[in-house]
Design a protein around this motif. Structure first.
Motif, short mmCIF file in Angstrom:
data_model
loop_
_atom_site.label_atom_id
_atom_site.label_comp_id
_atom_site.label_asym_id
_atom_site.label_seq_id
_atom_site.Cartn_x
_atom_site.Cartn_y
_atom_site.Cartn_z
N LEU A 188 11.59 6.47 -6.20
CA LEU A 188 12.64 6.32 -5.19
C LEU A 188 13.47 7.59 -5.07
O LEU A 188 13.76 8.07 -3.97
CB LEU A 188 13.54 5.14 -5.54
CG LEU A 188 12.92 3.73 -5.43
CD1 LEU A 188 13.82 2.70 -6.10
CD2 LEU A 188 12.66 3.36 -3.98
N ALA A 189 13.87 8.14 -6.22
CA ALA A 189 14.74 9.32 -6.21
C ALA A 189 14.04 10.53 -5.61
O ALA A 189 14.68 11.36 -4.95
CB ALA A 189 15.21 9.63 -7.64
N GLU A 190 12.73 10.63 -5.83
CA GLU A 190 11.97 11.76 -5.29
C GLU A 190 11.50 11.51 -3.86
O GLU A 190 10.81 12.35 -3.27
CB GLU A 190 10.75 12.05 -6.19
CG GLU A 190 11.10 12.53 -7.58
CD GLU A 190 11.81 13.87 -7.56
OE1 GLU A 190 11.44 14.74 -6.73
OE2 GLU A 190 12.76 14.06 -8.35
N ASP A 191 11.84 10.34 -3.31
CA ASP A 191 11.46 9.98 -1.93
C ASP A 191 9.94 10.04 -1.74
O ASP A 191 9.45 10.52 -0.71
CB ASP A 191 12.17 10.89 -0.92
CG ASP A 191 12.12 10.32 0.50
OD1 ASP A 191 11.94 9.09 0.64
OD2 ASP A 191 12.25 11.09 1.47
N LEU A 192 9.21 9.54 -2.73
CA LEU A 192 7.75 9.57 -2.67
C LEU A 192 7.16 8.32 -2.01
O LEU A 192 6.01 8.34 -1.57
CB LEU A 192 7.17 9.70 -4.09
CG LEU A 192 7.37 11.05 -4.77
CD1 LEU A 192 6.90 10.99 -6.22
CD2 LEU A 192 6.63 12.15 -4.02
N ILE A 193 7.92 7.26 -1.93
CA ILE A 193 7.40 6.01 -1.35
C ILE A 193 7.58 6.05 0.17
O ILE A 193 8.70 6.08 0.67
CB ILE A 193 8.10 4.77 -1.93
CG1 ILE A 193 8.01 4.76 -3.45
CG2 ILE A 193 7.48 3.51 -1.35
CD1 ILE A 193 8.79 3.64 -4.11
N ASP A 194 6.46 6.07 0.87
CA ASP A 194 6.49 6.09 2.34
C ASP A 194 6.49 4.68 2.90
O ASP A 194 7.24 4.36 3.81
CB ASP A 194 5.28 6.87 2.85
CG ASP A 194 5.25 6.94 4.37
OD1 ASP A 194 6.32 7.03 4.98
OD2 ASP A 194 4.14 6.90 4.94
N ALA A 195 5.64 3.82 2.36
CA ALA A 195 5.54 2.45 2.86
C ALA A 195 4.91 1.57 1.78
O ALA A 195 4.22 2.06 0.88
CB ALA A 195 4.71 2.40 4.13
N ILE A 196 5.16 0.28 1.88
CA ILE A 196 4.49 -0.71 1.05
C ILE A 196 4.03 -1.83 1.97
O ILE A 196 4.81 -2.33 2.79
CB ILE A 196 5.41 -1.26 -0.05
CG1 ILE A 196 5.88 -0.14 -0.97
CG2 ILE A 196 4.68 -2.34 -0.87
CD1 ILE A 196 6.87 -0.58 -2.05
N ILE A 197 2.77 -2.18 1.85
CA ILE A 197 2.18 -3.18 2.75
C ILE A 197 1.74 -4.39 1.95
O ILE A 197 1.01 -4.26 0.95
CB ILE A 197 0.96 -2.58 3.48
CG1 ILE A 197 1.38 -1.30 4.22
CG2 ILE A 197 0.36 -3.60 4.46
CD1 ILE A 197 0.22 -0.43 4.61
N ALA A 198 2.19 -5.56 2.35
CA ALA A 198 1.77 -6.81 1.70
C ALA A 198 0.47 -7.28 2.35
O ALA A 198 0.40 -7.45 3.57
CB ALA A 198 2.85 -7.87 1.84
N LEU A 199 -0.55 -7.48 1.53
CA LEU A 199 -1.84 -7.95 2.03
C LEU A 199 -1.89 -9.48 1.98
O LEU A 199 -1.14 -10.11 1.23
CB LEU A 199 -2.97 -7.36 1.18
CG LEU A 199 -3.08 -5.84 1.13
CD1 LEU A 199 -4.24 -5.43 0.23
CD2 LEU A 199 -3.26 -5.25 2.53
N PRO A 200 -2.79 -10.07 2.75
CA PRO A 200 -2.95 -11.53 2.66
C PRO A 200 -3.45 -11.92 1.27
O PRO A 200 -4.16 -11.14 0.61
CB PRO A 200 -4.02 -11.83 3.72
CG PRO A 200 -4.02 -10.64 4.63
CD PRO A 200 -3.66 -9.47 3.77
N PRO A 201 -3.10 -13.10 0.79
CA PRO A 201 -3.67 -13.56 -0.49
C PRO A 201 -5.17 -13.82 -0.34
O PRO A 201 -5.68 -13.90 0.78
CB PRO A 201 -2.90 -14.85 -0.78
CG PRO A 201 -2.39 -15.31 0.55
CD PRO A 201 -2.15 -14.06 1.36
N SER A 202 -5.84 -13.93 -1.47
CA SER A 202 -7.29 -14.21 -1.50
C SER A 202 -8.09 -13.13 -0.79
O SER A 202 -9.07 -13.42 -0.11
CB SER A 202 -7.59 -15.59 -0.90
OG SER A 202 -6.91 -16.61 -1.58
N MET A 203 -7.67 -11.87 -0.95
CA MET A 203 -8.36 -10.74 -0.33
C MET A 203 -9.36 -10.07 -1.26
O MET A 203 -10.27 -9.38 -0.82
CB MET A 203 -7.34 -9.70 0.12
CG MET A 203 -6.73 -9.95 1.49
SD MET A 203 -7.81 -9.45 2.82
CE MET A 203 -7.76 -7.65 2.64
N PHE A 204 -9.18 -10.28 -2.58
CA PHE A 204 -10.00 -9.56 -3.54
C PHE A 204 -10.93 -10.52 -4.28
O PHE A 204 -10.66 -11.72 -4.37
CB PHE A 204 -9.11 -8.81 -4.53
CG PHE A 204 -8.41 -7.64 -3.89
CD1 PHE A 204 -8.90 -6.36 -4.04
CD2 PHE A 204 -7.25 -7.82 -3.13
CE1 PHE A 204 -8.26 -5.28 -3.45
CE2 PHE A 204 -6.61 -6.76 -2.53
CZ PHE A 204 -7.12 -5.48 -2.69
#
Length: 648
Positions: free
Chosen positions: A375-391
Motif C-alpha cells: 500500500l505504501a509503495e502504491d504497488l496495488i493497481d487493482a484487485i478482482i474478485a472471481l466467481p466461486p468454484s472457478m478452480f
C-alpha cells in the motif's frame, strides 16, 4: 482409424486419449491415465518436430566428436535453428516394427535426446512408467499406437498442438479431480488475468522492435506463460516475447517444459526448483509476472531459508513473514519484487497474482506488514474478485491482485476493486471443484470496468485510496454517569481502611443524593466540620464506594477532572486512516452512544482490504403483508391435506 492429419484438433485429442485408454485399462488406475498418455504425446510431438532434420543433425553431432554437450547444443541451434535434438537411429515407428527388446529400444531412444531436455523424462518418471507397461505386455501396443498419430508441425501448427495438449491435460485432470488444482490453472481465469495485465499497454507493444519478458514463479504446466505470449502476439505478431518460469513439482515441471517445447518454446524456459528457497532468476526483473501460488500450503520446511533471506534489508521477504501455515503472501511479495522498476519512458512491471481471501485481511503481523508495504509503495493497481468454484482444487472465493510499478497518471495513489463474482456460466460437465467458467462476454465486462476506472459501474467497481485500507483500532469507552448513594455495603468496604473511622459514617449519610462530581470538595468539607480528617486516599475510596450508575446524573469526572469510565464497557472502533477521528466519532459512534469517548494514544494501526463489505448491498425485506399472505396460503393448503387424510 481415421487419419489424424485430417481430423480436427479436438478429434486428434480424442484419438490420442481414447485409443490409448484401451491399452491402459486394467493396467494402471484410471486416474493415472494422464501420467502415461501425456509423456507419449510429448514424445511423439518432439519426434515429429525433429523428423525433417534428424538425419542431418545426427551426422553433424557425430562429426563434433567429444565436444562438451552444452557447446553441441549451441552449434546445433546455430546450424539447424532447433533448441533440442535426438541422435538415436531409432524412432517410435522403428521400435514398433518389431516386438523384441521394446523396452530396451525405447530407453535407448529416450537417451538419444539432447541433455537440455533430459530432465523432462526424469520429471515424467518415464522409464518406470514404461516398465509398468512392459511388465503388463502393453508397451509395444502403446508405442505402435502413438507412432501412427501425425503430430507433425505441418499437420498441426504450434497453436493447434497446444490445443491438443490442453485437451489431453483437461481429460487427465478431470480424472484426477482436486489434485489437478495443484499445478493447473483454468484457461478462463488466465485469460482474464492476461487481458487485464496488458490492457493499458497497447501503444508500447506496437512496433517491430517491441520486447517483453514474462515470468511465472509457480509455473505449473506453463499455461499462464503461453496464454500471455499468445495474447501479446495477437497484438503484435513481430513482438519478441521471452518466457521464464520456475516450478517445484517434478510432474508439473515436466508438463510445463514439454508444453512450451511442443509450442516452439526454449528448452530452458522453465527451471525446476523451490522458488521460496532459491530464486533461480535472482537479480532479474520482468515486464509481466503471473502466478497462481498454492493456497494454505505450509512452508515450515523452508522456514530457515526464508527467515535467513528476510534478514537482508530490502530483500523480497524483508517486509514481513506470514504464519508458516500459509505461504501465499510470500509468493505475493516475491512477485512484487520481480517487477521491472518504473522507467522514464513510462514502462514498468505489472503482475497478476491469484490468492484466496486470506491475504486481503489476515491481521497477523507478517501479512499486515506485507500489505502495508504494498500500500505504501502504491504497488496495488487493482484487485478482482472471481466467481466461486472457478478452480479445480477449491470452490472457495478467489481474487486476482494486479500489481504495477508504474501506474498510469490517473491511477496513481488509487486502488480499483472489481467485483466479478457474478460473471460466470455453469460448466456443462464439472471438473473437480470447477463448476463455473468465465466466458469471453464475462471477461469483457470486467476489462471494460477496469478501463473505465473511476467511471465504471459502481455496482461492480470501486476506486479508493491506499489510506482507505489503513486503519486505527481506537479503544472507545463510555463515560460513566454517577450519583452519590449511601449504602451499608459501601461502608463495610471502607471500614477495611485504617484511615476510615466510625465518625465518617454520619458524614457519608449526610452526602447521600449530592452531586458525585462534587465529592472531592463536599466530603473533606463535611469531615472537617465534624472534626475529622479526610486524606486524599479516603476521598478516592469514598468516591469509588458511593458512586452508583444513574443515567440522569451528569457525566462523571474524578477529583483531577479526568473522565471516569463506565465499568465493563469498552469497544474497539476501526477508523480508516483517511478519516478524521473526531469527525468519525461524531458520525459513527456518538449518535448511538453519546457518552462515548476515545483514547487515540492507545490506538493500534493496521490494514485490511474488506472486499466483501465494500460491495455489500443490503436487500430490502419483503413486505409483511406479502409474507402473511404466503403463510396463510400454506396454512390453507396444509388444512386441505389434513382433511383429506382424516376423511380417507
Amino acid at each position: 482409424m481415421a487419419e489424424p492429419t485430417t481430423a480436427s484438433t479436438a478429434t486428434t485429442a480424442r484419438i490420442v486419449w481414447d485409443t490409448a485408454d484401451k491399452f491402459l485399462r486394467n493396467v494402471v488406475d484410471e486416474e493415472d491415465y494422464g501420467d502415461y498418455i501425456l509423456p507419449f504425446t510429448v514424445l511423439r510431438r518432439l519426434e515429429c518436430m525433429l523428423a525433417s532434420t534428424k538425419d542431418e543433425v545426427t551426422k553433424f553431432v557425430a562429426a563434433l566428436g567429444e565436444m562438451p554437450p552444452h557447446l553441441i547444443d549451441i552449434a546445433v541451434k546455430d546450424r539447424f535453428k532447433v533448441g533440442f535434438y535426438n541422435t538415436s537411429p531409432l524412432d517410435l515407428k522403428t521400435i514398433a516394427s518389431v516386438d523384441d527388446n521394446v523396452a530396451k529400444s525405447l530407453k535407448s531412444y529416450i537417451d538419444g535426446f539432447s541433455h537440455n531436455i533430459a530432465d523432462i523424462w526424469v520429471a515424467f518418471d518415464f522409464n518406470r512408467r514404461a516398465k509398468v507397461l512392459a511388465d503388463s505386455n502393453r508397451l509395444h501396443a502403446v508405442i505402435k499406437h502413438f507412432s501412427t498419430i501425425d503430430l507433425a508441425p505441418g499437420s498441426l501448427a504450434n497453436t493447434a498442438m497446444g490445443d491438443v495438449f490442453e485437451d489431453v491435460m483437461y481429460r487427465a485432470f478431470n480424472k484426477k479431480g482436486k489434485a489437478a488444482g495443484n499445478f493447473y490453472t483454468p484457461r478462463d481465469a488466465i485469460k482474464l488475468m492476461v487481458d487485464i495485465l496488458i490492457t493499458n499497454d497497447d501503444e508500447t507493444l506496437a512496433g517491430d522492435s517491441a520486447l517483453r519478458s514474462i515470468y511465472d514463479p509457480t509455473a505449473g504446466s506453463g499455461g499462464m506463460l503461453l496464454v500471455a505470449q499468445e495474447a501479446l502476439r495477437r497484438m503484435n505478431e513481430k513482438i519478441d516475447v521471452t518466457l521464464y518460469g520456475q516450478e517445484l513439482m517434478p510432474s508439473a515441471f515436466g508438463l510445463g517444459k514439454a508444453d512450451l517445447l511442443i509450442q516452439g518454446g526454449r528448452p530452458d524456459a522453465i527451471k525446476q526448483g523451490n522458488t521460496l528457497v532459491e530464486d533461480l532468476y535472482e537479480g532479474q526483473t520482468f515486464d509481466y509476472v503471473l502466478s497462481n501460488p498454492p493456497f494454505g500450503t505450509d512452508w515450515s520446511a523452508d522456514e530457515k531459508s526464508v527467515r535467513d533471506q528476510a534478514k537482508v534489508p530490502g530483500s523480497r521477504f524483508s517486509h514481513g513473514l506470514p504464519s508458516t501455515a500459509d505461504g501465499q503472501m510470500l509468493f505475493l511479495a516475491h512477485c512484487a519484487s520481480k517487477l521491472t522498476p518504473a522507467s522514464r519512458n513510462g514502462q514498468g512491471g505489472r503482475a497478476a497474482v491469484v490468492s484466496n481471501a486470506s491475504p486481503l485481511f489476515n491481521g497477523d503481523n507478517g501479512p499486515t506488514a506485507i500489505r502495508q508495504w504494498l500500500l505504501a509503495e502504491d504497488l496495488i493497481d487493482a484487485i478482482i474478485a472471481l466467481p466461486p468454484s472457478m478452480f479445480y482444487g477449491t470452490g472457495i472465493p478467489t481474487y486476482v491482485w494486479i500489481l504495477d510499478t508504474n501506474k498510469d497518471h490517473e491511477r496513481k495513489g488509487k486502488i480499483q476493486l472489481i467485483d466479478g463474482t457474478a460473471q460466470w456460466a455453469l460448466l456443462r460437465r464439472p471438473m473437480g471443484e470447477k463448476r463455473r467458467e468465465m466466458e469471453q462476454r464475462h471477461r469483457e465486462i470486467l476489462v471494460k470496468a477496469y478501463e473505465a476506472f473511476e467511471h465504471a459501474d459502481p455496482a461492480i467497481s470501486r476506486v479508493l485510496a491506499p489510506e482507505d485500507f489503513m486503519f486505527r483500532d481506537v479503544p472507545v469507552f463510555k463515560q460513566a454517569r454517577l450519583a452519590t448513594r449511601f449504602r451499608e455495603d459501601a461502608v463495610e468496604v471502607l471500614r477495611s481502611r485504617k484511615d476510615f473511622v466510625d465518625g465518617h459514617v454520619d458524614v457519608l449519610k449526610s452526602l447521600d443524593g449530592t452531586a458525585w462530581n462534587d465529592l472531592p470538595k463536599t466530603f473533606p468539607a463535611a469531615a472537617k466540620e465534624a472534626g475529622l480528617k479526610a486524606p486524599m486516599g479516603v476521598v478516592d475510596a469514598v468516591m469509588k464506594a458511593m458512586g452508583e450508575p444513574d443515567d440522569e446524573a451528569p457525566l462523571a469526572v474524578d477529583r483531577k477532572g479526568q473522565p471516569v469510565m463506565a465499568a465493563g464497557w469498552k469497544i474497539t472502533e476501526r477508523v480508516p486512516l483517511s478519516d478524521d477521528l473526531a469527525e468519525h466519532m461524531e458520525r459513527e459512534v456518538l449518535p448511538f452512544s453519546p457518552d462515548s469517548i476515545c483514547d487515540e494514544s492507545k490506538a493500534k494501526h493496521g490494514n485490511e482490504i474488506p472486499f466483501t463489505r465494500i460491495f455489500f448491498a443490503p436487500k430490502e425485506p419483503r413486505p409483511l403483508a406479502e409474507i402473511d399472505a404466503e403463510v396463510q396460503k400454506l396454512m390453507e393448503e396444509l388444512g386441505d391435506m389434513f382433511r383429506l387424510v382424516s376423511e380417507g
